[in-house]
Design an enzyme around this catalytic site. Sequence first.
Site, PDB file in Angstrom:
ATOM      1  N   LYS A  86      54.502  57.090  10.187  1.00  0.00           N
ATOM      2  CA  LYS A  86      55.217  57.994  11.100  1.00  0.00           C
ATOM      3  C   LYS A  86      56.253  57.241  11.942  1.00  0.00           C
ATOM      4  O   LYS A  86      57.276  57.801  12.324  1.00  0.00           O
ATOM      5  CB  LYS A  86      54.221  58.715  12.000  1.00  0.00           C
ATOM      6  CG  LYS A  86      53.449  59.787  11.235  1.00  0.00           C
ATOM      7  CD  LYS A  86      52.646  60.669  12.171  1.00  0.00           C
ATOM      8  CE  LYS A  86      52.149  61.918  11.462  1.00  0.00           C
ATOM      9  NZ  LYS A  86      51.111  61.624  10.442  1.00  0.00           N
ATOM     10  N   GLU A 108      56.011  68.722  18.443  1.00  0.00           N
ATOM     11  CA  GLU A 108      54.700  69.367  18.425  1.00  0.00           C
ATOM     12  C   GLU A 108      53.784  68.483  17.598  1.00  0.00           C
ATOM     13  O   GLU A 108      54.240  67.719  16.739  1.00  0.00           O
ATOM     14  CB  GLU A 108      54.812  70.787  17.876  1.00  0.00           C
ATOM     15  CG  GLU A 108      54.503  70.984  16.430  1.00  0.00           C
ATOM     16  CD  GLU A 108      55.526  70.401  15.490  1.00  0.00           C
ATOM     17  OE1 GLU A 108      55.083  69.669  14.587  1.00  0.00           O
ATOM     18  OE2 GLU A 108      56.738  70.643  15.619  1.00  0.00           O
ATOM     19  N   SER A 377      49.253  55.333   3.648  1.00  0.00           N
ATOM     20  CA  SER A 377      50.127  55.858   4.709  1.00  0.00           C
ATOM     21  C   SER A 377      49.709  55.407   6.098  1.00  0.00           C
ATOM     22  O   SER A 377      50.549  55.293   6.993  1.00  0.00           O
ATOM     23  CB  SER A 377      50.165  57.386   4.642  1.00  0.00           C
ATOM     24  OG  SER A 377      48.853  57.922   4.666  1.00  0.00           O
TER      25      SER A 377
END
Length: 410
Positions: A86, A108, A377
């Site tokens: 991310k 969000e 990830s």
Amino acid sequence: MNRQGYYGAWGGAFIPEVLYETFRELNIAFQAAKADSSFWREYIDLMQSYSCRPTPLTRADNLSDHFGGARIYIKREDLNHTGAHKANNVMGQGLLVKRMGKKRVIAETGAGQHGVATATMAAKFGLECTIYMGEEDVMRQRPNVFWMEKMGATVIPVTSGSRTLKDAINEAFRDWVSSMDGTHYVMGTVCGPHPFPEMVAWFQSIIGLEAREQILAAHGELPARVFACVGGGSNAMGIFQGFLNDPSVELIGVEAGGHGLASGQHAARLAGDDGSAGVAQGYKTMFLQNDDGQMRDTHSVAAGLDYVGVSPILTDLWEKKRVRFAAATDQEVMAALELTMKKEGIIPALESSHGFVQAFKEAGELNKDQAIIINMSGRGDKDIFTIAHAFNDPSWKQFIINKGKEYATD
Ligand SMILES: *Cc1c(COP(=O)(O)O)cnc(C)c1O
């Protein structure tokens, strides 16, 4: 992609009139940044000094020997700052915000990982930051809320509707409509209205660029297959982009099979038959919805994969049969996670473990001079309570995959 942000029949920008100008400006700023090679250099420098890039490609010899087939390599996105891929996306959007001269970001978040990453970026760039989170999720994700607040973000619990992610999305859009002049909305994945899918895919492409170079250096040829878990699809698109133009490399996206595809409790939009075409949250893709077009409740042991939609770019690649889709159940995920910990001393996130499951199922079909890559990830530290809980009821230990070969860990 054509000019309107469509990938085949998928994508687009279905946005309220009031946001039209904001999206137009965002697209112009993004396309200018993309065309400016100094912007990408600045991005690479930042990711090297702040987020440990390039992340390593680790050869997993013990797992490879265990399955007796392909050489297994793991792309270590867990070693990014804040523990997942991310960071690639939020830091890139942060540079873009700086370029646009905006002073505030909003986002969000469901499980809180994107919220933490955004709060980190806002602190680093000196931006004001507001995070919308369903009240239910605020209670479930205390540690993440704590860190967001300590890094200076304002976390707003959303009390409408089911008090989870989709209500938080609505609230964040409401904020943006009234604040768009000075505020950027930080999209967390390769979904949403154009240009977000293109933008997030571009920042995440750093994974595939590195992985392609690394596997050629380590293995001397391209991998036979590349596996990645798919929530919204950003880590998968990130690594897949390194190999899209290599037809010999099979690309496999792994969705959340939850309690099994037959149970209806899963988040498999492309694997299986439950997904159907629709327009929601500003874009067209395959959603999990009922006959009236209402979004269904999804389930996964991995919060990051628990989402009704999927990237329009991946839906297009699925339709064109460039990317194959599979689903891994919660139980298979626990088995793969335990095996990876015991064999390699690596703790994948529950999300990432979905990719490991499918890779383990297929490793034995390939021979020893072939390589496969699993995109890891993120790291599993955040999942400690879920994992500990699952170990109390080890019914998943019976799980048999890879042509009858049991997940014996000893
Ligand atoms: C958020 C998250 C995901 C899911 O997001 P994608 O956009 O599908 O990549 C997967 N893995 C981890 C570790 C995450 O934090």
